[in-house]
Design a protein around this motif. Structure first.
Motif, PDB file in Angstrom:
ATOM      1  N   SER A   7       0.989  -1.249  -0.033  1.00 51.50           N
ATOM      2  CA  SER A   7      -0.170  -0.200   0.055  1.00 51.50           C
ATOM      3  C   SER A   7       0.760   1.184  -0.103  1.00 51.50           C
ATOM      4  CB  SER A   7      -0.845  -0.059   1.362  1.00 51.50           C
ATOM      5  OG  SER A   7      -0.146  -0.155   2.261  1.00 51.50           O
ATOM      6  N   ASN A  24      -4.617   1.891  -6.435  1.00 52.61           N
ATOM      7  CA  ASN A  24      -5.377   0.920  -6.698  1.00 52.61           C
ATOM      8  C   ASN A  24      -6.477   1.830  -7.811  1.00 52.61           C
ATOM      9  OD1 ASN A  24      -7.279   2.418  -5.221  1.00 52.61           O
ATOM     10  ND2 ASN A  24      -7.064   1.028  -3.515  1.00 52.61           N
ATOM     11  N   LEU A  25      -7.522   0.860  -8.326  1.00 54.23           N
ATOM     12  CA  LEU A  25      -8.442   1.561  -9.249  1.00 54.23           C
ATOM     13  C   LEU A  25      -9.308   2.693  -8.954  1.00 54.23           C
ATOM     14  CD1 LEU A  25      -9.916   0.911 -12.104  1.00 54.23           C
ATOM     15  CD2 LEU A  25     -11.391  -0.310 -11.057  1.00 54.23           C
ATOM     16  N   GLU A  26      -9.711   2.513  -7.469  1.00 55.29           N
ATOM     17  CA  GLU A  26     -10.469   3.532  -6.742  1.00 55.29           C
ATOM     18  C   GLU A  26      -9.504   4.980  -6.816  1.00 55.29           C
ATOM     19  OE1 GLU A  26     -10.093   0.505  -5.258  1.00 55.29           O
ATOM     20  OE2 GLU A  26     -12.152   0.108  -5.870  1.00 55.29           O
ATOM     21  N   ASP A  27      -8.165   4.948  -6.404  1.00 55.30           N
ATOM     22  CA  ASP A  27      -7.322   6.084  -6.520  1.00 55.30           C
ATOM     23  C   ASP A  27      -7.268   6.635  -7.922  1.00 55.30           C
ATOM     24  OD1 ASP A  27      -6.714   5.434  -3.710  1.00 55.30           O
ATOM     25  OD2 ASP A  27      -4.856   4.481  -4.598  1.00 55.30           O
ATOM     26  N   LEU A  29      -9.387   6.314 -10.569  1.00 54.37           N
ATOM     27  CA  LEU A  29     -10.788   6.950 -10.929  1.00 54.37           C
ATOM     28  C   LEU A  29     -10.817   8.369 -10.184  1.00 54.37           C
ATOM     29  CD1 LEU A  29     -13.001   4.079 -10.563  1.00 54.37           C
ATOM     30  CD2 LEU A  29     -12.312   4.901 -12.866  1.00 54.37           C
ATOM     31  N   VAL A  30     -10.511   8.397  -9.047  1.00 54.16           N
ATOM     32  CA  VAL A  30     -10.488   9.758  -8.507  1.00 54.16           C
ATOM     33  C   VAL A  30      -9.513  10.682  -9.260  1.00 54.16           C
ATOM     34  CG1 VAL A  30      -9.987  10.900  -6.283  1.00 54.16           C
ATOM     35  CG2 VAL A  30     -11.131   8.861  -6.120  1.00 54.16           C
ATOM     36  N   ARG A  32      -8.255  10.572 -12.219  1.00 52.23           N
ATOM     37  CA  ARG A  32      -8.860  10.676 -13.712  1.00 52.23           C
ATOM     38  C   ARG A  32      -9.757  11.942 -13.763  1.00 52.23           C
ATOM     39  NH1 ARG A  32     -10.959   6.201 -17.543  1.00 52.23           N
ATOM     40  NH2 ARG A  32     -12.737   6.328 -16.148  1.00 52.23           N
ATOM     41  N   SER A  33     -10.639  11.826 -12.738  1.00 55.99           N
ATOM     42  CA  SER A  33     -11.574  12.977 -12.859  1.00 55.99           C
ATOM     43  C   SER A  33     -11.159  14.349 -12.357  1.00 55.99           C
ATOM     44  CB  SER A  33     -12.795  12.606 -11.674  1.00 55.99           C
ATOM     45  OG  SER A  33     -12.396  12.759 -10.367  1.00 55.99           O
TER      46      SER A  33
END
Ligand SMILES: Cc1cc2nc3c(=O)[nH]c(=O)nc-3n(C[C@H](O)[C@H](O)[C@H](O)COP(=O)(O)OP(=O)(O)OC[C@H]3O[C@@H](n4cnc5c(N)ncnc54)[C@H](O)[C@@H]3O)c2cc1C
Length: 305
Positions: A7, A24-27, A29-30, A32-33
């Motif tokens: 981590s 990770n993927l959640e990070d 996506l945040v 990218r926005s």
């Protein structure tokens, strides 16, 4: 099998909670926005992942400032010359890189943030991302009473201190047979896959050691970087300047054995040389520096000698 990964290492300065991370993927996506043209991204740390993010942000039209505590980007994972090529490409593309910084704190200012540095310097931006390394996820292993040392300790068969439990990937360290059984933890995609394959093989069949050459790649703007072996173990660097202007940097041990090879070029242009270097590293042959430096001598010939 434990494959819990690693981590993000957290900043410890006041205001560190304002810094985002990318693990990770959640990070993703945040982040990218947030990559909106003209927004100013401040990146703390100049490792591979952070520089890849810097390139993506720049290509999305963001302003990007990279703050690095050391005197150059990419630390010891690549020779200084390769780090220089990558840093130069970033600067040409408009990324601001500031080295030798000392972070003091991060605070909110209006809709954005201020990163306060030593000597009264500060940088103001719209969002802050910290990429200062990763720490192995060992909580599960510790709860199971397994031995740990820079991650979950496994042997070269990927077996932990409990013979019925194996570990693989970023969460574990192992004694690498190719490098005098030095214990190392490699945060590399291909290595994680090879370790997992080795562990499964050893669970069900005749045990075999893992002794493959570490290898990783990174894409930065148009450039593709590849590194085989461990450049930090090299005692002598040999440059091979190819006709297309690309340089491959070979690292030799005191005994004249190849321990690493690194190159950076457009797209996949260094792949063939690095692949051949990988085989030479695995062979542990003594090599003549003049042969490695000679771009007219096909590396395949060295495999046969
Ligand atoms: C942004 C980024 C870019 C990268 N780029 C490159 C690259 O260009 N080249 C390269 O060679 N390598 C790259 N890497 C490194 C590479 O991705 C890792 O080395 C590789 O993914 C490690 O695989 P792993 O299975 O050990 O761990 P991971 O892929 O991290 O998977 C571990 C999984 O275990 C889960 N987990 C953790 N604890 C528990 C638990 N207690 N119970 C259940 N599940 C749990 C986690 O949620 C995670 O899904 C990159 C890494 C990142 C973060």
């Amino acid at each position: 099998m434990i494959a819990t990964g690693a981590s993000a290492r957290k900043l410890t300065c006041p205001g560190s909670e304002h810094a985002l991370v990318l693990r990770n993927l959640e990070d993703f996506l945040v982040l990218r926005s947030l990559l909106i043209p003209k927004k100013h991204l401040i990146l703390i740390g100049a490792g591979f992942i952070e520089l890849e993010l810097a390139a993506e942000a720049r290509m999305a039209g963001c302003r990007v400032t990279v703050l690095e505590a050391a005197s150059r980007v990419l630390g010891r994972a690549v020779p200084a010359e390769v780090a220089g090529v990558i840093a130069n490409e970033h600067q040409q593309q408009g990324v601001e890189i500031i080295c030798n910084v000392q972070l003091e704190h991060i605070h909110l200012l209006g809709d954005g943030y201020v990163v306060q540095l030593a000597e009264d310097k500060s940088i103001q931006g719209d969002f802050v991302v910290a990429g200062i390394g990763a720490i192995p996820e060992i909580a599960l292993a510790e709860a199971a009473g397994l031995q740990t040392e820079n991650g979950i300790s496994v042997d070269s068969f990927m077996q932990t201190s409990d013979p019925n439990i194996y570990a693989a990937g970023d969460c574990c360290s192992f004694p690498h047979p190719l490098y005098g059984r030095q214990r190392m933890r490699l945060e590399m995609w291909r290595c994680a896959r090879e370790q997992a394959e080795c562990a499964v093989q050893n669970m069900i069949d005749t045990p075999q050691e893992l002794s493959t050459v570490p290898w990783f790649w990174s894409d930065q703007f148009e450039l593709g970087l590849q590194v085989a072996g461990l450049p930090q173990l090299a005692k002598q660097i040999i440059s091979r300047v190819r006709a297309d202007g690309v340089t491959i940097y070979f690292g030799l041990s005191d005994g004249g054995q190849l321990v690493s090879a690194a190159g950076v070029g457009v797209g996949n242009s260094v792949a063939k040389d690095i692949r051949l270097a990988e085989i030479l590293i695995a062979s542990r042959k003594q090599l003549n520096p003049g042969d490695l430096a000679n771009p007219n001598l096909n590396l395949k010939k060295l495999l046969k000698n």
